[in-house]
Design a protein around this motif. Sequence first.
Motif, PDB file in Angstrom:
ATOM      1  N   PRO A  61       0.856  -1.200   0.000  1.00  0.00           N
ATOM      2  CA  PRO A  61       0.000   0.000   0.000  1.00  0.00           C
ATOM      3  C   PRO A  61       0.890   1.247   0.000  1.00  0.00           C
ATOM      4  CG  PRO A  61       0.054  -0.990   2.182  1.00  0.00           C
ATOM      5  CD  PRO A  61       0.815  -1.915   1.287  1.00  0.00           C
ATOM      6  N   LEU A  62       1.249   1.710  -1.188  1.00  0.00           N
ATOM      7  CA  LEU A  62       2.301   2.713  -1.321  1.00  0.00           C
ATOM      8  C   LEU A  62       1.916   4.069  -0.745  1.00  0.00           C
ATOM      9  CD1 LEU A  62       3.549   1.837  -4.935  1.00  0.00           C
ATOM     10  CD2 LEU A  62       4.495   1.096  -2.743  1.00  0.00           C
ATOM     11  N   ARG A  63       0.702   4.511  -0.970  1.00  0.00           N
ATOM     12  CA  ARG A  63       0.325   5.850  -0.501  1.00  0.00           C
ATOM     13  C   ARG A  63       0.416   5.932   1.029  1.00  0.00           C
ATOM     14  NH1 ARG A  63      -1.860  10.046  -2.747  1.00  0.00           N
ATOM     15  NH2 ARG A  63      -2.451   8.905  -4.638  1.00  0.00           N
ATOM     16  N   GLU A  64      -0.197   4.977   1.700  1.00  0.00           N
ATOM     17  CA  GLU A  64      -0.193   5.006   3.163  1.00  0.00           C
ATOM     18  C   GLU A  64       1.213   4.786   3.715  1.00  0.00           C
ATOM     19  OE1 GLU A  64      -2.023   3.138   1.224  1.00  0.00           O
ATOM     20  OE2 GLU A  64      -4.165   3.350   1.706  1.00  0.00           O
ATOM     21  N   ALA A  65       1.957   3.877   3.095  1.00  0.00           N
ATOM     22  CA  ALA A  65       3.296   3.580   3.583  1.00  0.00           C
ATOM     23  C   ALA A  65       4.234   4.768   3.385  1.00  0.00           C
ATOM     24  CB  ALA A  65       3.853   2.343   2.881  1.00  0.00           C
ATOM     25  N   CYS A  66       4.168   5.421   2.218  1.00  0.00           N
ATOM     26  CA  CYS A  66       5.019   6.594   1.983  1.00  0.00           C
ATOM     27  C   CYS A  66       4.718   7.699   2.999  1.00  0.00           C
ATOM     28  CB  CYS A  66       4.816   7.120   0.561  1.00  0.00           C
ATOM     29  SG  CYS A  66       5.565   6.100  -0.727  1.00  0.00           S
ATOM     30  N   ASP A  67       3.452   7.897   3.285  1.00  0.00           N
ATOM     31  CA  ASP A  67       3.081   8.928   4.257  1.00  0.00           C
ATOM     32  C   ASP A  67       3.651   8.598   5.638  1.00  0.00           C
ATOM     33  OD1 ASP A  67       1.446  11.284   5.118  1.00  0.00           O
ATOM     34  OD2 ASP A  67       0.411   9.749   6.289  1.00  0.00           O
TER      35      ASP A  67
END
Length: 455
Positions: free
Chosen positions: A242-248
């Motif tokens: 889950p790239l969006r949540e992980a990057c945040d």
Amino acid sequence: MEDHRALFLRAAEHAAAYRRSLPGRPVAVPIDQAAVVDAFAGPLPRTPSPPEQVLAELLAAAEPGLVAGAGPRYFGFVVGGALPAATAAEIVATGWDQLAFNTVTSPAAMAAETVAGGWLKELLGIPGSASVGFVTGCQAANTVGLAAARHKVLADVGWDVERRGLPGAPAIRVIAGAERHGTVDRSLRLLGLGTDAVQPVAADPNGAIDLGSLRAVLRSGARGPTIVCLQAGNVNTGACDPLREACDLVHRHGGWVHVDGAFGLWAAASPRTRHLVDGLAAADSWACDGHKWLNLPYDSAFAFCARPDTHAAAMSYTAAYLVGSGGEPVGADLTAESSRRARGFAVWAGLRELGRDGVAALVDRCCALARRFADGLTAAGFEVANDVVLNQVLVGFGDDARTDRVVAAVQADGTCWAGGTTWRGRRLMRISVSNATTTEADVDRSIAAIVRLAA
């Protein structure tokens, strides 16, 4: 200069004939490796040999040991066959024999990389301001991305790693999924960080990183230089983190996000699968292969970095004799190679051949064919062990020993080729659908062969 027209035509004609033969030839058959070596062997000749004779000897020696990996029923290692335009570009690029170091050694090679790099960023949803290094594979791309990460996280705490090295440097913690690809670990070894630096994060049931576990690992221990490796396309299941949540999460902890997207990053090129890599633009660096799902010739891959100055600082060098070096970073400034072949021509040609819609159709078709594999083998009574989200299918045939026997039988039969893997402690057949020429008929023929051999 001699006229090598007949020699080059003979080579091209043989290559074309080989490619025509792929749909009908066995993908691979058991081979005596020693016999293949013997065909190439013999004493080094004392005197020169005519090029035409050398080519004929090469063709004869290699033929028994060739694997039809470019064909439509090769489902191993997530690799595709090289597109026609890309193959032709590779042939002329070899003939041009360009040194792709910078704009002085080959203006054309650098132009092809510049334009193709822009197209790649557009297709993948990577910020247009990012830099692109044209490298050999995702091993090299991961190494470049993690070198840039190492530079930045240490520079943020006042340490110049390019000048001072790692002795005495603040410790870097590397956080990565438990099911990361092995090239990430090798890159960490090559960069002097070592695999002991890795704090693993648990994976969810289909192999993507677990956000709750990532949050807990980020909160644990003292804050300091942190690199987090995420994944687009689990090598076994195709699952995407889950790239969006992980990057945040990572950025709130001051870390650098590197995405290993060897094949899964291409999900961004299709509206049907783009949601799987939602938020990828928020990362700091990305690695992606061209010789996998994009069906470019080996060796072709891309190292993207959101901070071009950091990318160049980690990879470039200058010398008094290198005319043209030290300016805007291009070519060798963005890779670990100096004497580079001009791989950008084939990338440019492949993207021109497919276009935006063609790349999306390629991704969609491979995903649909993977589901066809899963449905057909499930209907035959076998277990599909993963949620088929992209082009990867894991199949069990009962116990581990029987699964290994089926895999070996399939590889020996030659109708198709699929590899074995271990996932979650089980031996499974791994089917990767990545070739642009694979059809429903190829899948159905392969299913029939697997069912026959399993019986």
